[in-house]
Motif scaffolding. Structure first.
Motif, mmCIF file in Angstrom:
data_model
loop_
_atom_site.group_PDB
_atom_site.id
_atom_site.type_symbol
_atom_site.label_atom_id
_atom_site.label_comp_id
_atom_site.label_asym_id
_atom_site.label_seq_id
_atom_site.Cartn_x
_atom_site.Cartn_y
_atom_site.Cartn_z
ATOM 1 N N SER A 566 0.833 -1.199 0.000
ATOM 2 C CA SER A 566 0.000 0.000 0.000
ATOM 3 C C SER A 566 0.869 1.251 0.000
ATOM 4 N N ARG A 567 0.221 2.370 -0.144
ATOM 5 C CA ARG A 567 0.951 3.637 -0.121
ATOM 6 C C ARG A 567 1.526 3.905 1.250
ATOM 7 N N GLU A 568 0.757 3.546 2.284
ATOM 8 C CA GLU A 568 1.250 3.777 3.635
ATOM 9 C C GLU A 568 2.324 2.762 4.023
ATOM 10 N N GLN A 569 2.231 1.538 3.537
ATOM 11 C CA GLN A 569 3.201 0.505 3.897
ATOM 12 C C GLN A 569 3.640 -0.233 2.627
ATOM 13 N N PRO A 570 4.655 0.320 1.918
ATOM 14 C CA PRO A 570 5.103 -0.351 0.690
ATOM 15 C C PRO A 570 5.929 -1.594 1.019
ATOM 16 N N VAL A 571 5.967 -2.505 0.047
ATOM 17 C CA VAL A 571 6.770 -3.722 0.129
ATOM 18 C C VAL A 571 7.530 -3.856 -1.184
ATOM 19 N N TYR A 572 8.852 -4.062 -1.095
ATOM 20 C CA TYR A 572 9.698 -4.156 -2.278
ATOM 21 C C TYR A 572 10.107 -5.613 -2.480
ATOM 22 N N ARG A 573 9.876 -6.096 -3.690
ATOM 23 C CA ARG A 573 10.217 -7.476 -4.056
ATOM 24 C C ARG A 573 11.432 -7.435 -4.986
ATOM 25 N N VAL A 574 12.524 -8.092 -4.557
ATOM 26 C CA VAL A 574 13.776 -8.001 -5.300
ATOM 27 C C VAL A 574 14.463 -9.353 -5.274
ATOM 28 N N SER A 575 15.129 -9.706 -6.374
ATOM 29 C CA SER A 575 15.840 -10.981 -6.473
ATOM 30 C C SER A 575 17.254 -10.838 -5.918
ATOM 31 N N PHE A 576 17.830 -11.982 -5.542
ATOM 32 C CA PHE A 576 19.189 -11.953 -4.995
ATOM 33 C C PHE A 576 20.204 -11.542 -6.064
ATOM 34 N N ILE A 604 13.590 -7.677 6.261
ATOM 35 C CA ILE A 604 13.731 -8.421 5.008
ATOM 36 C C ILE A 604 13.425 -9.880 5.286
ATOM 37 N N ALA A 605 12.616 -10.473 4.422
ATOM 38 C CA ALA A 605 12.259 -11.885 4.561
ATOM 39 C C ALA A 605 12.247 -12.525 3.186
ATOM 40 N N ALA A 606 12.525 -13.820 3.159
ATOM 41 C CA ALA A 606 12.505 -14.557 1.899
ATOM 42 C C ALA A 606 11.075 -14.723 1.412
ATOM 43 N N ASP A 607 10.886 -14.616 0.104
ATOM 44 C CA ASP A 607 9.568 -14.780 -0.497
ATOM 45 C C ASP A 607 9.233 -16.268 -0.563
ATOM 46 N N PRO A 608 8.201 -16.721 0.130
ATOM 47 C CA PRO A 608 7.897 -18.157 0.099
ATOM 48 C C PRO A 608 7.417 -18.634 -1.264
ATOM 49 N N GLY A 612 15.066 -17.515 -4.037
ATOM 50 C CA GLY A 612 16.030 -16.485 -4.399
ATOM 51 C C GLY A 612 15.438 -15.107 -4.506
ATOM 52 N N VAL A 613 14.235 -14.892 -3.975
ATOM 53 C CA VAL A 613 13.569 -13.587 -4.013
ATOM 54 C C VAL A 613 13.286 -13.159 -2.575
ATOM 55 N N TYR A 614 13.434 -11.878 -2.317
ATOM 56 C CA TYR A 614 13.269 -11.354 -0.959
ATOM 57 C C TYR A 614 12.271 -10.205 -0.968
ATOM 58 N N LEU A 615 11.617 -10.048 0.176
ATOM 59 C CA LEU A 615 10.639 -8.986 0.374
ATOM 60 C C LEU A 615 11.160 -8.035 1.439
#
Length: 653
Positions: A566-576, A604-608, A612-615
């Motif tokens: 969301s705008r108030e709480q963004p989450v970024y998804r990025v690969s290793f 930071i947490a691993a994307d289940p 190899g992707v992290y949130l």
């Protein structure tokens, strides 16, 4: 005039040391408080009572002064080196004790070893004093020898026959040998000696046959010696085997023994040792000449070059090695010279030489950026072991953007296995020569060894990287013909043109530019715009900021990740792969180091759903209440600031 306590104490100390300028550095310099009060009261035109109080307070608080009272008069004592410390002239170990009771006595077999045999000046017999210590030692040695000596029965006397030749029968039969105490002449010192009378054979006309006595048992020759700490060396082995097994230990023992010699009869330079009285003397003119020659050549020089060019010595001369050792030993004791050589190549640098490598990265900053290597995150030996590197004499590795941009290479375990080790424990760096056989170029490379909590690195390859390579290139570093010479090569490929990432130093921003290269590259590390277009949004932090590993990781995740949430709480998804690529643009890092940062970061947490992707979920933004500020027309309007991830950044316009 009102002086602070520290300033007043410094002024008194300078005054008293000027008074004792010709004194020894540790000699006491005394001055009465009354004289000091009169001097400063007249100088400052102030009340003597007040000056006296200030002087006593200032000198009592300064450790350089000692207060004494003699006949009711206050005296302050100091010295040219600071606080005066009286000399301790107590000698608890006299010459008499050292003579008769040494700390490490030599082994003895007889009292004659320790009793002088020189003829005394007097003619009368004088008793010689023998310490109880030596008597006890002689008794122990004799008892120990008696335990190991085989018991041999004396041969039985041979009975002569009835008919014996007259000249033989009249001779007495000699008795078995027995210890006899022989008193020496009066002019010689009294020494107890055991003299054995020789056994004369009895000659008989018809000897009676008798059983021969068994030969005395001869003890086996000792071939094992005990050195120290229970280390026993078998001397029956070949010297090569002994050196291979005990070489480092014997070398350490030798260095320790030479250090314990108070006379310094043997001096050392690295692993080489030489008699001190055989050294060649080098004066100040020689040192100045050597320093000027190094500055003239504009690079660190080998000791062999200095000896040949300045003193015309060559290896065929008999005193060449001694002269060379004397030169190295003399330079090692001068602060204007620095040893930057390796084992087998003594290289010397001096003050005034240009720095090797880029000046954009300071040594302290680079040591902090490579500290991950000594923290247990060095995975450079994952594909090639240290033994195989030492055997093959080469290392192959990929080039990251940070290494390509600044011409540095982290001194990881793979390069450590290839490059020579430091000669001295406190050696800071070594200068090597890298040759490029593909372009016939030569580059001076400085190896900075790790110290304390700072890692090591190589610097000086910036020109080679920028002229012939691009990030992601595959390079190979190999040993050369000399111990300080290495070759650097790369795998050539056909001409390729791409739009690659560069750093605009004038604007201090990252941008993409067209580049043509002729080397093989790894596509995962090639910063091409089509694949890594977001790299241009990275911020070129100062080097002092880049050492903050977690802050750089958060910035990389925000820049390279796909925004969601969301705008108030963004989450970024990025690969290793994107994290590793962008992180090595800003600072060097290994894969294991990044994996540890990602695992320990609370946001930071691993994307289940994908391997190899992290949130990355940044903490909520903190907004402060707006404050009314009266704007000045002459001042530019400052951009709004907002807080993100624990730091302030400018709001996009």
């Amino acid at each position: 005039m009102t002086a602070t306590t520290g300033t007043l104490a410094d002024e008194v100390w300078r005054l008293m040391t000027a008074q004792g300028i010709l004194f020894a550095v540790d000699a006491p310099i005394r001055q009465t408080l009354q004289n000091l009060v009169e001097f400063f009261a007249a100088r400052w035109q102030r009340d003597p009572a007040q000056v006296r109080a200030e002087l006593e307070a200032a000198l009592a608080a300064d450790e350089r002064f000692t207060r004494e009272e003699v006949n009711g008069q206050v005296i302050f004592v100091t010295s040219r080196q600071g606080r005066y410390v009286p000399r301790d002239t107590t000698d608890i170990h006299t010459f008499k004790q050292r003579l008769y009771e040494p700390e490490k006595p030599l082994p003895i077999d007889d009292l004659s070893v320790v009793v002088s045999t020189s003829r005394p000046a007097i003619t009368t017999v004088e008793p010689v004093y023998i310490s109880d210590y030596w008597i006890e030692q002689a008794r122990l040695v004799t008892a120990k020898a008696a335990e190991h000596e085989p018991v041999v029965e004396p041969p039985a006397p041979v009975e002569p026959a009835s008919e014996v030749a007259p000249e033989v029968a009249e001779q007495p039969v000699a008795a078995p040998a027995t210890p006899v105490a022989v008193e020496p002449p009066s002019a010689a010192p009294i020494i107890a000696e055991t003299v054995a009378a020789p056994v004369e054979p009895v000659v008989a006309a018809e000897p009676v046959p008798a059983e021969p006595a068994p030969p005395p048992a001869v003890p086996a020759e000792r071939s094992t010696i005990l050195v120290v700490d229970g280390m026993a060396i078998d001397l029956s082995r070949s010297p090569a085997e002994i050196v291979a097994e005990y070489g480092p230990a014997l070398e350490r023992i030798l260095a320790e023994r030479l250090e314990q010699d108070p006379l310094r009869r043997i001096v050392s330079f690295g692993r080489m040792h030489y008699p001190e009285d055989k050294l060649t003397s080098f004066g100040k003119n020689d040192l100045r000449k050597i320093r000027d020659y190094i500055l003239e050549r504009n690079e660190p020089l080998l000791d062999t070059e200095i000896v040949a060019d300045l003193y015309y010595h060559n290896p065929r001369q008999s005193d060449y090695e001694g002269f060379r050792f004397s030169l190295n030993y003399r330079l090692s004791r001068e602060k204007d010279f620095e040893f930057v050589g390796v084992e087998g190549a003594n290289i010397w640098s001096t003050k005034g030489l240009p720095a090797i490598g880029s000046k954009r990265v300071k040594a302290a900053e680079m040591g902090q950026l490579t500290s991950y290597l000594i923290e247990g995150f060095d995975d450079s030996l994952a594909e090639q072991s240290a033994e195989s590197i030492a055997a093959s004499g080469s290392v192959t590795r990929l080039l990251t953007f940070f290494e390509w941009e600044f011409g540095v290479l982290p001194l990881d375990a793979a390069l450590t296995a290839l490059l020579p080790k430091p000669v001295f424990p406190d050696q800071r760096s070594a200068v090597l020569r890298f040759e490029s056989p593909q372009h016939f170029g030569t580059y001076l490379v400085e190896v900075r060894y790790p110290t304390g909590n700072r890692g090591g690195w190589l610097q000086g390859l910036e020109d080679f990287f920028r002229e012939h390579l691009v990030p992601g290139a595959l390079i190979t570093i190999s040993r050369g013909e000399a111990v300080n010479v290495f070759t650097i090569t790369y795998e050539e490929a056909s001409e390729t043109t791409g739009r690659l990432l560069t750093l605009d130093e004038k604007k201090n921003k990252f941008a993409f530019a067209n580049m043509t290269f002729y080397c093989a590259v790894d596509d995962d590390l090639l910063p091409e715009q089509n694949r890594y277009g977001k790299l241009r949004n990275l911020k070129a932090f100062p080097m002092g900021e880049r050492r903050k590993a977690e802050m750089i990781l958060e910035h990389v995740c925000e820049t390279m990740g796909e925004r969601g949430g969301s705008r108030e709480q963004p989450v970024y998804r990025v690969s290793f792969a994107d994290i590793f690529m962008a992180y090595n643009v800003l600072r060097p890092a290994s894969r294991s180091f990044l994996l540890a940062l990602l695992a320990n970061h609370p946001a930071i947490a691993a994307d289940p759903a994908a391997e190899g992707v992290y949130l990355f979920t940044p903490p909520p933004e903190e907004t402060d209440e707006a404050e009314a500020v009266e704007e000045d027309e002459d001042l530019p309007i400052q951009p709004a600031l907002r807080r993100r991830s624990g730091r302030y950044i400018e709001e996009d316009e």
